[in-house]
Design a protein around this motif. Structure first.
Motif, PDB file in Angstrom:
ATOM      1  N   ASN A 120       2.591  -3.129   3.898  1.00  0.00           N
ATOM      2  CA  ASN A 120       1.168  -3.050   4.239  1.00  0.00           C
ATOM      3  C   ASN A 120       0.908  -3.939   5.445  1.00  0.00           C
ATOM      4  N   GLY A 121       0.210  -3.375   6.432  1.00  0.00           N
ATOM      5  CA  GLY A 121      -0.140  -4.160   7.615  1.00  0.00           C
ATOM      6  C   GLY A 121       0.933  -4.185   8.692  1.00  0.00           C
ATOM      7  N   ALA A 122       2.026  -3.431   8.509  1.00  0.00           N
ATOM      8  CA  ALA A 122       3.121  -3.461   9.495  1.00  0.00           C
ATOM      9  C   ALA A 122       2.734  -2.766  10.806  1.00  0.00           C
ATOM     10  N   GLY A 123       1.727  -1.888  10.767  1.00  0.00           N
ATOM     11  CA  GLY A 123       1.276  -1.241  12.004  1.00  0.00           C
ATOM     12  C   GLY A 123       1.450   0.276  12.029  1.00  0.00           C
ATOM     13  N   LYS A 124       1.767   0.883  10.880  1.00  0.00           N
ATOM     14  CA  LYS A 124       2.041   2.327  10.829  1.00  0.00           C
ATOM     15  C   LYS A 124       0.789   3.157  11.128  1.00  0.00           C
ATOM     16  N   THR A 125      -0.293   2.855  10.431  1.00  0.00           N
ATOM     17  CA  THR A 125      -1.518   3.648  10.613  1.00  0.00           C
ATOM     18  C   THR A 125      -2.073   3.466  12.013  1.00  0.00           C
ATOM     19  N   SER A 126      -2.019   2.250  12.544  1.00  0.00           N
ATOM     20  CA  SER A 126      -2.491   2.014  13.920  1.00  0.00           C
ATOM     21  C   SER A 126      -1.668   2.855  14.890  1.00  0.00           C
ATOM     22  N   HIS A 170       5.217   5.367   1.635  1.00  0.00           N
ATOM     23  CA  HIS A 170       5.731   4.257   0.830  1.00  0.00           C
ATOM     24  C   HIS A 170       6.646   4.801  -0.266  1.00  0.00           C
TER      25      HIS A 170
HETATM   26  N1  ATP Z   1      -9.897  -1.936  13.066  1.00  0.00           N
HETATM   27  C1  ATP Z   1      -9.170  -3.043  12.904  1.00  0.00           C
HETATM   28  N2  ATP Z   1      -9.653  -4.257  13.246  1.00  0.00           N
HETATM   29  C2  ATP Z   1      -8.921  -5.381  13.093  1.00  0.00           C
HETATM   30  N3  ATP Z   1      -7.661  -5.388  12.606  1.00  0.00           N
HETATM   31  C3  ATP Z   1      -7.130  -4.209  12.245  1.00  0.00           C
HETATM   32  C4  ATP Z   1      -7.844  -2.976  12.372  1.00  0.00           C
HETATM   33  N4  ATP Z   1      -7.033  -1.957  11.929  1.00  0.00           N
HETATM   34  C5  ATP Z   1      -5.878  -2.539  11.542  1.00  0.00           C
HETATM   35  N5  ATP Z   1      -5.939  -3.885  11.733  1.00  0.00           N
HETATM   36  C6  ATP Z   1      -4.864  -4.849  11.446  1.00  0.00           C
HETATM   37  O1  ATP Z   1      -3.703  -4.414  12.129  1.00  0.00           O
HETATM   38  C7  ATP Z   1      -2.536  -4.631  11.322  1.00  0.00           C
HETATM   39  C8  ATP Z   1      -1.801  -3.303  11.138  1.00  0.00           C
HETATM   40  O2  ATP Z   1      -2.593  -2.464  10.293  1.00  0.00           O
HETATM   41  P1  ATP Z   1      -2.165  -0.947   9.952  1.00  0.00           P
HETATM   42  O3  ATP Z   1      -3.288  -0.334   9.196  1.00  0.00           O
HETATM   43  O4  ATP Z   1      -1.701  -0.288  11.178  1.00  0.00           O
HETATM   44  O5  ATP Z   1      -0.915  -1.196   8.983  1.00  0.00           O
HETATM   45  P2  ATP Z   1      -0.119  -0.184   8.052  1.00  0.00           P
HETATM   46  O6  ATP Z   1       1.324  -0.409   8.321  1.00  0.00           O
HETATM   47  O7  ATP Z   1      -0.622   1.195   8.228  1.00  0.00           O
HETATM   48  O8  ATP Z   1      -0.477  -0.715   6.603  1.00  0.00           O
HETATM   49  P3  ATP Z   1      -0.695   0.074   5.189  1.00  0.00           P
HETATM   50  O9  ATP Z   1       0.676   0.358   4.649  1.00  0.00           O
HETATM   51  O10 ATP Z   1      -1.411  -0.964   4.383  1.00  0.00           O
HETATM   52  O11 ATP Z   1      -1.510   1.291   5.450  1.00  0.00           O
HETATM   53  C9  ATP Z   1      -3.034  -5.276  10.035  1.00  0.00           C
HETATM   54  O12 ATP Z   1      -2.895  -6.675  10.169  1.00  0.00           O
HETATM   55  C10 ATP Z   1      -4.496  -4.880   9.967  1.00  0.00           C
HETATM   56  O13 ATP Z   1      -5.258  -5.841   9.262  1.00  0.00           O
END
Ligand code: ATP
Length: 252
Positions: A40-46, A193
């Motif tokens: 969680n938070g690794a950056g995948k969704t971004s 996941h």
């Molecule tokens: N709109 C936003 N504003 C500020 N920080 C953000 C925003 N979106 C994501 N983040 C931060 O960027 C980092 C990456 O988030 P992201 O959602 O890309 O992770 P993820 O790998 O998709 O996680 P998950 O498995 O929980 O979905 C995290 O630290 C998150 O808190």
């Protein structure tokens, strides 16, 4: 495998003070399924959101089917689609209305027929008249997948494609995606996941940690490199900052 249809170079995203994606580069080829894995938070969704043109990169370039997504989002998106449990379909519309609207939005020829055909393909006929807001989460996941395939995309981005599905339906959807890719040669980039899903579907895995790609390879190559029995164990090593040589993050 053939040409790279997704090309990402030095992609970076900063949210005030947070380095969500930190200079990643990778390609995905036609006919290939690649996983983005990480805690969680690794950056995948971004990363997926930037590939879809929903989020502007802080730096770096993204080309999808040769098109610069930041500059020409609309042109790229006609041949791309996605599903994500975090992006809800309009709840008050029925399943049929949703599929029909999206078919029209994507400029699909004969949108009503296409909506019916994809619904039949994904065994959704009994749900066509139901409002999306009244469906169970597993049913919504299947409708989201039908929407993702409505324009027969050449590139498919999937965030947790089998989230909320029971094991039987999840298995059926994975089989469907495999057959679909075999038939169409589309490229798939997915975040998941579910490590069993990754081992079954993915030709290549990109391991993300704190916004970076820290390792990559086929599931089997990663399992061998980390000296593990499953991708689940490799995932835990990477998430906990253990390298494939047994070092921990602080020592690396
Ligand atoms: N709109 C936003 N504003 C500020 N920080 C953000 C925003 N979106 C994501 N983040 C931060 O960027 C980092 C990456 O988030 P992201 O959602 O890309 O992770 P993820 O790998 O998709 O996680 P998950 O498995 O929980 O979905 C995290 O630290 C998150 O808190």
């Amino acid at each position: 495998m053939s040409e790279a249809v997704v090309q990402v170079a030095d992609l970076t995203k900063q949210f005030d003070g947070v380095q969500a994606v930190d200079g990643i580069s990778f390609d995905v080829s036609a006919g290939e399924t690649v996983a983005l894995l990480g805690a969680n938070g690794a950056g995948k969704t971004s990363t997926l959101a930037m590939l879809l043109g929903l989020l502007l990169p802080t730096a770096g370039t993204i080309r999808v089917l040769g098109i610069d997504v930041v500059r020409e989002r609309e042109r790229a998106l006609a041949r791309v689609n996605f599903s994500s449990p975090y992006v809800e379909l309009p709840r008050r519309l029925t399943v049929m209305q949703n599929l029909h609207v999206f078919a029209k939005l994507y400029g699909v020829a004969r949108p009503r027929e296409r909506a019916r055909a994809i619904a039949a393909d994904l065994d959704l006929e009994a749900l066509l008249r139901r409002r999306v807001g009244s469906l169970s989460s597993g049913q919504k996941t299947r409708v989201a997948l039908a929407k993702a395939l409505i324009n027969a995309p050449d590139v498919l981005f999937l965030d947790e494609p089998t989230a909320s599905l029971d094991p039987d339906t999840g298995d059926w959807v994975r089989g469907y995606l495999e057959a679909y890719q075999h038939r169409t040669g589309c490229a798939i980039l997915l975040a998941s996941h579910n490590m069993g899903e990754v081992e079954r579907l993915c030709h290549r895995v990109l391991m993300m940690r704190k916004g970076r790609i820290v390792d990559e390879g086929t599931p089997q190559a990663l399992i061998t490199r980390y000296g593990r029995a499953t991708m689940e164990e490799v995932f835990l090593d990477v998430a906990r900052g253990r390298g494939h040589d047994g070092t921990t993050e602080a020592a690396q």
